[in-house]
Enzyme design. Sequence first.
Site, PDB file in Angstrom:
ATOM      1  N   HIS A   1       0.811  -1.220   0.000  1.00 32.79           N
ATOM      2  CA  HIS A   1       0.000   0.000   0.000  1.00 32.79           C
ATOM      3  C   HIS A   1       0.847   1.273   0.000  1.00 32.79           C
ATOM      4  CE1 HIS A   1       0.282   0.094   4.545  1.00 32.79           C
ATOM      5  NE2 HIS A   1       0.252   1.393   4.309  1.00 32.79           N
TER       6      HIS A   1
ATOM      7  N   ASP B   1      -0.595  -7.649   1.609  1.00 31.95           N
ATOM      8  CA  ASP B   1      -0.019  -6.308   1.582  1.00 31.95           C
ATOM      9  C   ASP B   1       1.505  -6.390   1.652  1.00 31.95           C
ATOM     10  OD1 ASP B   1       0.342  -3.588   1.652  1.00 31.95           O
ATOM     11  OD2 ASP B   1      -0.483  -3.299   3.673  1.00 31.95           O
TER      12      ASP B   1
ATOM     13  N   GLN C   1       1.214   6.040  11.547  1.00 35.22           N
ATOM     14  CA  GLN C   1       1.487   6.735  10.298  1.00 35.22           C
ATOM     15  C   GLN C   1       2.967   6.975  10.086  1.00 35.22           C
ATOM     16  OE1 GLN C   1      -0.871   7.015   8.174  1.00 35.22           O
ATOM     17  NE2 GLN C   1      -2.332   6.262   9.654  1.00 35.22           N
ATOM     18  N   GLY C   2       3.409   6.778   8.860  1.00 32.94           N
ATOM     19  CA  GLY C   2       4.803   6.936   8.536  1.00 32.94           C
ATOM     20  C   GLY C   2       5.619   5.676   8.768  1.00 32.94           C
ATOM     21  N   ASP C   3       5.023   4.677   9.451  1.00 32.14           N
ATOM     22  CA  ASP C   3       5.716   3.425   9.737  1.00 32.14           C
ATOM     23  C   ASP C   3       5.352   2.320   8.752  1.00 32.14           C
ATOM     24  OD1 ASP C   3       6.976   4.452  12.044  1.00 32.14           O
ATOM     25  OD2 ASP C   3       5.156   4.128  13.206  1.00 32.14           O
ATOM     26  N   SER C   4       4.444   2.582   7.829  1.00 30.16           N
ATOM     27  CA  SER C   4       3.988   1.569   6.884  1.00 30.16           C
ATOM     28  C   SER C   4       5.148   0.828   6.237  1.00 30.16           C
ATOM     29  CB  SER C   4       3.153   2.214   5.774  1.00 30.16           C
ATOM     30  OG  SER C   4       1.852   2.460   6.207  1.00 30.16           O
TER      31      SER C   4
END
Length: 297
Positions: A104, A156, A251-254
Amino acid sequence: MPNPDRADLPTAAPTPVCPARPGRRRHRAAVLALLAALPAPLVALGPAGPAEAQRRIVGGVAAGTSDHPWVVALSSRPQFGNGRSGQFCGAALVTPTKVVTAAHCFYDESKGRRVDRPELKAVIGRDDLRGSAGYEVPVQSVWIHPDYAFAANMNDVAVLTLAEPQTGRPVIDLVGQGETEPYVPGTRAQVFGWGDTTGTGNYSPTLRGVDVPIIADQTCAHAYPGGQDGRFDARGMVCAGEEKGGRDACQGDSGGPLVVGGRLAGLVSWGTGCAEAAHPGVYTRIGAVSDAVHSVL
C-alpha cells in the site's frame, strides 16, 4: 494508520505543498489535504496530514541501524521533500539486492490505485533522516503481490529490487511459509520505523523501535469484525499490541518490519487509530506470503 495506519529550504522561502505520506492505513478517518505551506524550520520534519491521521511508533525508544542494519527507509525526495531524506515508508533488507515493504506504500490512499514514487530510493544505514550517513540506493523495480487487495488489505507486500547490491551488509531472514510458532499469542515482537511523534506533523527524524506482544487471532477478529473498522483475516494478517494500548506502529511506519526471534514476521499494514486499547496494529503475516516473496528474491 488511515483508514488504513507514515533540501532543507531557505528560511525565507515557503515550503512546497507535497502529498501526505502514505501511513499505516486506518479505517476511522481518511487522510485529508495537507496544510498550507509552512516556514522552513517546520518543513525539516516533513509534510504531514491531519493530527488524527499522522502519528508514529507510539511508546517506543530510540533504535539504531548499527543494531538493526536491515531496517530501511523508502525515499522519494521530489514527492516528499528533502528535510527527512524524502522518507515515506519503512522496509527491510532481505537480500543484498531486495527490500521487502508494504504494497500500500505504492497506492494512492484516496483513490485506491497504484501510483509512482519518483526517484524512488532505499535509504540504508541512516538513523537520522536529517543527515547524510549511509546510502541512498536507487530502486530498479517494484514487485507487488499479484493477489494484493487494496480494499481488503490482503497480501499487503511488495519487493523492491535495488540497482546497487549491498554486498556485505547483514540482511534479515523471513519467517517461512505456514509457520505458526512466531505468531503464538504473547510472543514478544519488535517493530521499527520513523514517523510523527505527536500526531501534529512532528515526525521523528530518527529511527524508533517498540516491543509489542503478538495478539490471538480471535481477539483481533473481535476488534476488527468488518465495516468501518475493517476486517481482520488471519489467513494473511497478524495483530500485535498491548491490551491497554500505549504501544504501536502508526502513520509513517507503513512497510516497517515486525521482528520475532530475529526474523521478519510482519510488515506494518493497517488498523484503527494508533496505540488504542482494543484496536491493535494489524500487520502483513509474512508466514502467509513467504513463498510468493521468495519467488522474486
